[in-house]
Design an enzyme around this catalytic site. Structure first.
Site, PDB file in Angstrom:
ATOM      1  N   SER A 128     -69.772  62.628 -44.903  1.00 55.07           N
ATOM      2  CA  SER A 128     -69.807  61.540 -45.888  1.00 55.07           C
ATOM      3  C   SER A 128     -69.052  62.001 -47.127  1.00 55.07           C
ATOM      4  O   SER A 128     -69.079  63.198 -47.469  1.00 55.07           O
ATOM      5  CB  SER A 128     -71.246  61.207 -46.270  1.00 55.07           C
ATOM      6  N   TYR A 141     -79.432  63.781 -48.660  1.00 53.47           N
ATOM      7  CA  TYR A 141     -78.387  63.273 -47.762  1.00 53.47           C
ATOM      8  C   TYR A 141     -77.071  64.016 -48.023  1.00 53.47           C
ATOM      9  O   TYR A 141     -76.414  64.484 -47.086  1.00 53.47           O
ATOM     10  CB  TYR A 141     -78.227  61.770 -47.976  1.00 53.47           C
TER      11      TYR A 141
HETATM   12  N1  LIG Z   1     -72.489  53.391 -43.367  1.00 56.55           N
HETATM   13  C1  LIG Z   1     -72.015  54.133 -44.336  1.00 56.55           C
HETATM   14  O1  LIG Z   1     -71.772  53.667 -45.471  1.00 56.55           O
HETATM   15  C2  LIG Z   1     -71.735  55.612 -44.083  1.00 56.55           C
HETATM   16  C3  LIG Z   1     -71.029  56.308 -45.063  1.00 56.55           C
HETATM   17  C4  LIG Z   1     -70.782  57.647 -44.872  1.00 56.55           C
HETATM   18  C5  LIG Z   1     -71.216  58.304 -43.724  1.00 56.55           C
HETATM   19  N2  LIG Z   1     -71.906  57.612 -42.789  1.00 56.55           N
HETATM   20  C6  LIG Z   1     -72.368  58.354 -41.601  1.00 56.55           C
HETATM   21  O2  LIG Z   1     -71.817  57.758 -40.453  1.00 56.55           O
HETATM   22  C7  LIG Z   1     -72.702  57.938 -39.348  1.00 56.55           C
HETATM   23  C8  LIG Z   1     -72.985  56.592 -38.711  1.00 56.55           C
HETATM   24  O3  LIG Z   1     -73.486  55.736 -39.707  1.00 56.55           O
HETATM   25  P1  LIG Z   1     -73.644  54.175 -39.446  1.00 56.55           P
HETATM   26  O4  LIG Z   1     -73.579  53.514 -40.776  1.00 56.55           O
HETATM   27  O5  LIG Z   1     -72.730  53.744 -38.360  1.00 56.55           O
HETATM   28  O6  LIG Z   1     -75.179  54.173 -38.988  1.00 56.55           O
HETATM   29  P2  LIG Z   1     -76.025  53.135 -38.112  1.00 56.55           P
HETATM   30  O7  LIG Z   1     -75.295  51.848 -37.943  1.00 56.55           O
HETATM   31  O8  LIG Z   1     -77.388  53.119 -38.704  1.00 56.55           O
HETATM   32  O9  LIG Z   1     -76.074  53.875 -36.701  1.00 56.55           O
HETATM   33  C9  LIG Z   1     -76.780  55.070 -36.552  1.00 56.55           C
HETATM   34  C10 LIG Z   1     -76.732  55.505 -35.096  1.00 56.55           C
HETATM   35  O10 LIG Z   1     -77.471  56.717 -35.004  1.00 56.55           O
HETATM   36  C11 LIG Z   1     -78.417  56.614 -33.951  1.00 56.55           C
HETATM   37  N3  LIG Z   1     -79.640  57.329 -34.347  1.00 56.55           N
HETATM   38  C12 LIG Z   1     -80.491  57.040 -35.365  1.00 56.55           C
HETATM   39  N4  LIG Z   1     -81.507  57.913 -35.391  1.00 56.55           N
HETATM   40  C13 LIG Z   1     -81.296  58.771 -34.357  1.00 56.55           C
HETATM   41  C14 LIG Z   1     -81.998  59.892 -33.854  1.00 56.55           C
HETATM   42  N5  LIG Z   1     -83.169  60.305 -34.377  1.00 56.55           N
HETATM   43  N6  LIG Z   1     -81.482  60.565 -32.789  1.00 56.55           N
HETATM   44  C15 LIG Z   1     -80.327  60.163 -32.227  1.00 56.55           C
HETATM   45  N7  LIG Z   1     -79.621  59.087 -32.628  1.00 56.55           N
HETATM   46  C16 LIG Z   1     -80.102  58.411 -33.693  1.00 56.55           C
HETATM   47  C17 LIG Z   1     -78.692  55.135 -33.754  1.00 56.55           C
HETATM   48  O11 LIG Z   1     -78.923  54.907 -32.375  1.00 56.55           O
HETATM   49  P3  LIG Z   1     -80.315  54.364 -31.765  1.00 56.55           P
HETATM   50  O12 LIG Z   1     -81.001  53.549 -32.837  1.00 56.55           O
HETATM   51  O13 LIG Z   1     -79.870  53.521 -30.599  1.00 56.55           O
HETATM   52  O14 LIG Z   1     -81.054  55.580 -31.382  1.00 56.55           O
HETATM   53  C18 LIG Z   1     -77.375  54.483 -34.165  1.00 56.55           C
HETATM   54  O15 LIG Z   1     -76.541  54.293 -33.060  1.00 56.55           O
HETATM   55  C19 LIG Z   1     -73.942  58.637 -39.903  1.00 56.55           C
HETATM   56  O16 LIG Z   1     -73.870  60.012 -39.675  1.00 56.55           O
HETATM   57  C20 LIG Z   1     -73.875  58.320 -41.380  1.00 56.55           C
HETATM   58  O17 LIG Z   1     -74.546  59.287 -42.157  1.00 56.55           O
HETATM   59  C21 LIG Z   1     -72.167  56.267 -42.932  1.00 56.55           C
END
Ligand SMILES: NC(=O)c1ccc[n+]([C@@H]2O[C@H](COP(=O)([O-])OP(=O)(O)OC[C@H]3O[C@@H](n4cnc5c(N)ncnc54)[C@H](OP(=O)(O)O)[C@@H]3O)[C@@H](O)[C@H]2O)c1
Length: 271
Positions: A128, A141
């Site tokens: 991130s 985080y």
């Molecule tokens: N969105 C943002 O603004 C942003 C910014 C910077 C970085 N990121 C990073 O990008 C990545 C993806 O973010 P996103 O926004 O796409 O998140 P998201 O839409 O909430 O998706 C999270 C994914 O992680 C899986 N997950 C959640 N808890 C888990 C666990 N305990 N074990 C295994 N899998 C798990 C979920 O799958 P299930 O629910 O099917 O298990 C889901 O597919 C993350 O690492 C996040 O920190 C996001």
């Protein structure tokens, strides 16, 4: 056919990455905590169970991969968390590190021997921009994302001789709905409540206006396919301009800009 593992392939960035890799003719193993109930499955993705907070689930997933030749590992699954450092429960911080850092490290260790023997492999960790530009009330985080970046950037030099590239993609604000799923820890009588509420409201607004998961997925694919893999790929939140500002401005000036952008007083209150 190359094989890629994408953790957290059921939503947001992971889902978009899985879709792009399928379109590029990869065999994709996508993970979910409940692979039998994926709401919007991508045709062609082989969904498997994985809960990164549960060591027996990690072991079962790794055993299930067996002798499969994994070419690409995308450590994407993660959770967001916020709260004043003083009030973050240590159990919640531990759980976040297990999910955002230790689980990814364990999967990386599981695929490395095969990659090393075959003299090829690519590992992309989703970090991130908060690791590069830390923000108040996001300490746990930001720390997890700094930790996973540390593993990547340090290990680059030990893995390169074996034809293995490891890198970090640092997304800025992305509109995936992650903010709604963010765990929040700030008591109703907390002395930090006003500033905490201000920062989180700004953060949520920035994420709602953020770039799409598909745009991030394009950057992840670039990281997968680049012959000369960069140490970091940043995307969203005006990344080129803010990273340039980081190189040019003194750290304290940058801190003040960041504080102001999130509605915090840019001067610390004096006693
Ligand atoms: N969105 C943002 O603004 C942003 C910014 C910077 C970085 N990121 C990073 O990008 C990545 C993806 O973010 P996103 O926004 O796409 O998140 P998201 O839409 O909430 O998706 C999270 C994914 O992680 C899986 N997950 C959640 N808890 C888990 C666990 N305990 N074990 C295994 N899998 C798990 C979920 O799958 P299930 O629910 O099917 O298990 C889901 O597919 C993350 O690492 C996040 O920190 C996001």
């Amino acid at each position: 056919m190359k094989t890629a593992i994408v953790t957290g392939a059921t939503s947001g960035i992971g889902q978009a990455v899985a879709e792009l890799l399928i379109a590029r003719s990869y065999r994709v193993i996508g993970t979910s905590r409940n692979s039998g109930a994926v709401v919007d499955p991508i045709p062609g993705v082989d969904y498997r169970d994985l809960d990164l907070t549960d060591s027996s689930s990690i072991r079962a997933f790794v055993d299930g991969i067996g002798d499969l030749e994994v070419d690409v590992l995308i450590n994407n699954a993660g959770e967001s968390q916020c709260g004043p450092l003083e009030e973050l429960p240590i159990d919640a911080i531990t759980r976040l590190f297990q999910l955002n850092v230790f689980g990814a490290v364990e999967l990386t260790q599981a695929v490395l021997p095969g990659m090393r023997e075959r003299r090829r492999g690519k590992i992309v960790n989703i970090g991130s921009m908060l690791a590069s530009f830390p923000l108040a009330y996001r300490s746990s985080y930001a720390a997890t994302k700094a930790a996973i970046k540390g593993f990547s950037t340090a290990a680059r030099f030990e893995l390169e001789p074996y034809g293995i590239d490891i890198t970090t993609v640092e997304p800025g604000s992305i509109d995936t709905g992650l903010s709604a799923r963010r765990t929040k820890y700030c008591g109703p009588h907390s002395p930090y409540l006003r500033d905490f509420t201000t920062v989180i409201a700004k953060l949520d607004a920035k994420e709602a206006e953020g770039i799409t998961a598909e745009t991030v997925a394009t950057t992840v694919l670039r990281a997968v396919e680049d012959k000369k893999t960069l140490p970091i790929y940043a995307v969203g939140s005006n990344a080129p301009a803010v990273f340039l500002a980081q190189r040019l401005l003194p750290r304290t000036v940058l801190e003040k800009f960041t504080a102001r952008a999130y509605g915090l007083p840019s001067k610390r209150p004096s006693n």
